[in-house]
Design an enzyme around this catalytic site. Structure first.
Site, PDB file in Angstrom:
ATOM      1  N   ALA A 129       0.856  -1.193   0.000  1.00 13.68           N
ATOM      2  CA  ALA A 129       0.000   0.000   0.000  1.00 13.68           C
ATOM      3  C   ALA A 129       0.884   1.231   0.000  1.00 13.68           C
ATOM      4  CB  ALA A 129      -0.925   0.011   1.222  1.00 13.68           C
ATOM      5  N   GLU A 130       0.374   2.324  -0.562  1.00 12.35           N
ATOM      6  CA  GLU A 130       1.160   3.548  -0.520  1.00 12.35           C
ATOM      7  C   GLU A 130       0.265   4.774  -0.474  1.00 12.35           C
ATOM      8  OE1 GLU A 130       2.077   3.636  -5.347  1.00 12.35           O
ATOM      9  OE2 GLU A 130       3.689   3.387  -3.892  1.00 12.35           O
ATOM     10  N   GLY A 131       0.797   5.821   0.179  1.00  8.96           N
ATOM     11  CA  GLY A 131       0.109   7.099   0.273  1.00  8.96           C
ATOM     12  C   GLY A 131       1.048   8.189  -0.195  1.00  8.96           C
ATOM     13  N   GLY A 132       0.757   9.436   0.177  1.00  7.16           N
ATOM     14  CA  GLY A 132       1.552  10.563  -0.303  1.00  7.16           C
ATOM     15  C   GLY A 132       3.001  10.523   0.156  1.00  7.16           C
ATOM     16  N   PHE A 133       3.229  10.395   1.457  1.00  2.07           N
ATOM     17  CA  PHE A 133       4.576  10.426   2.011  1.00  2.07           C
ATOM     18  C   PHE A 133       4.890   9.164   2.790  1.00  2.07           C
ATOM     19  CE2 PHE A 133       3.249  14.822   1.495  1.00  2.07           C
ATOM     20  CZ  PHE A 133       4.330  15.346   0.788  1.00  2.07           C
TER      21      PHE A 133
ATOM     22  N   VAL B  99       3.693   1.146   2.695  1.00  2.00           N
ATOM     23  CA  VAL B  99       3.618  -0.043   3.530  1.00  2.00           C
ATOM     24  C   VAL B  99       4.135  -1.234   2.732  1.00  2.00           C
ATOM     25  CG1 VAL B  99       2.155  -1.570   4.915  1.00  2.00           C
ATOM     26  CG2 VAL B  99       1.645   0.877   4.794  1.00  2.00           C
TER      27      VAL B  99
ATOM     28  N   LYS C 191       5.634  -0.040   7.856  1.00  2.00           N
ATOM     29  CA  LYS C 191       5.183   1.280   7.403  1.00  2.00           C
ATOM     30  C   LYS C 191       6.368   2.230   7.415  1.00  2.00           C
ATOM     31  CE  LYS C 191       1.424   4.622   8.160  1.00  2.00           C
ATOM     32  NZ  LYS C 191       0.234   4.932   8.992  1.00  2.00           N
TER      33      LYS C 191
ATOM     34  N   ASP D  12     -10.674   9.277  11.736  1.00  2.46           N
ATOM     35  CA  ASP D  12     -10.646   8.817  10.345  1.00  2.46           C
ATOM     36  C   ASP D  12     -11.085   7.357  10.249  1.00  2.46           C
ATOM     37  OD1 ASP D  12     -10.361   9.302   7.628  1.00  2.46           O
ATOM     38  OD2 ASP D  12      -8.248   8.768   7.577  1.00  2.46           O
TER      39      ASP D  12
END
Length: 307
Positions: free
Chosen positions: A34-38, A41, A57, A156
């Site tokens: 998984a990946e986000g902005g900054f 995982v 992470k 969230d």
């Protein structure tokens, strides 16, 4: 927003293939899941016990604000350590590369999120007992957070942050948005800061009315999680958002409709309605919500749940 990459091939990058010591653990970093902005995982493997897997992470902290968010996430996970419905933090460390700091969090590996399960079921809606089992696990995690002193609001809660553990229990993750700063915002400069935090760290489809409009002058408290739980329960039952289009006006006007099918008991639909009360004071707290769930579960096993 996280993008889950469980079944997508990806070229090698970042930490993939590296052997890293974190705390008392030595791990071999595998592929990105998984990946986000900054942040990113990875699936990781215990170097000494090849059958043991972890989620690693990796977060880039470009400033003090992002570093503080990571420290808060670690602190919250430590305070909830050992709870069966909270993703376990196994080890962590910080790396100082000069211009930036990097955080590495080793967590228990969960191979599915609730959103994966919902999206893969097609039109195969859950039976009521399955709905209750999933939702009760989530509420148990929220109960543990709200019982801290002061109460910790997750802020969230969403299907993407509910993971299925190897023990068959559903677990809450991603504690970077948490807050114990429960207050009513009065001054314009305070409102501007809070609106920015809400925009960056919450998800529109689960955002409560008092978060959408600070001019309502409601206290922003752990009751935002109760609203999000109502949205989550709706999603688990009907495989869609309660507020289509994530519209501010829809939320403020309470403009949603309980579908006729699939048919669930009034215990479920009443709980959704109670949690989606516009006024925070009108929503149940997590203790009341859990009591209603437990009563529904017991009644169902005795065959006396109302339709």
């Amino acid at each position: 927003m996280w993008r889950i990459k469980q079944f997508m091939p990806k070229e090698k990058s970042g930490l993939e293939g590296r052997m890293i010591d974190i705390g008392n653990l030595k791990i071999q970093v595998r592929n990105v899941i998984a990946e986000g902005g900054f942040s990113c995982v990875y699936l990781a493997q215990d170097a000494l016990n090849g059958s043991k897997q972890y989620a690693l992470k990796h977060m880039i902290c470009n400033d003090e604000e992002s570093l503080d968010l990571v420290k808060k996430e670690i602190s919250v996970m430590k305070s909830l350590q050992g709870h069966p419905n909270i993703v376990m933090l196994c080890a962590h460390t910080f790396l100082d590369t000069g211009r930036t700091k990097e955080a590495l969090l080793v967590m228990e590996f969960c191979d599915k999120s609730l959103v994966n399960v919902l999206e893969s079921r097609g039109a195969g809606f859950f039976e009521e007992k399955q709905v209750l089992q999933i939702f009760r696990d989530v509420c148990n995690a929220v109960f543990a957070m709200h019982c801290q002193s002061p109460p910790i609001a997750h802020r969230d809660l969403k299907a993407e942050n509910i993971l299925l553990g190897s023990d068959g229990l559903w677990k809450l993750c991603d504690f970077g948005s948490t807050s114990t700063n429960h207050k009513r915002f009065e001054r314009p400069e305070e409102m501007g800061i809070e609106e920015d935090n809400i925009r960056k760290h919450t998800t529109p489809a689960y955002r409560s009315p008092e978060m959408w409009d600070l001019l309502l002058r409601e206290v922003i408290s752990e009751k935002v999680d109760i609203w999000a739980l109502g949205c989550l329960l709706f999603r688990i039952c009907y495989f869609k958002s309660a507020f289509d289009g994530e519209s501010k006006l829809q939320v403020l006007n309470g403009n949603y409709r309980i579908p006729e099918l699939p048919k669930y008991s009034s215990s479920i639909t009443d709980l959704i309605k109670d949690m989606l009360q516009s006024s925070p004071a009108s929503r149940p707290d997590i203790t009341q919500a859990r009591a209603l769930l437990d009563w529904t579960f017991i009644s169902m096993n005795l065959g006396v749940v109302s339709s």
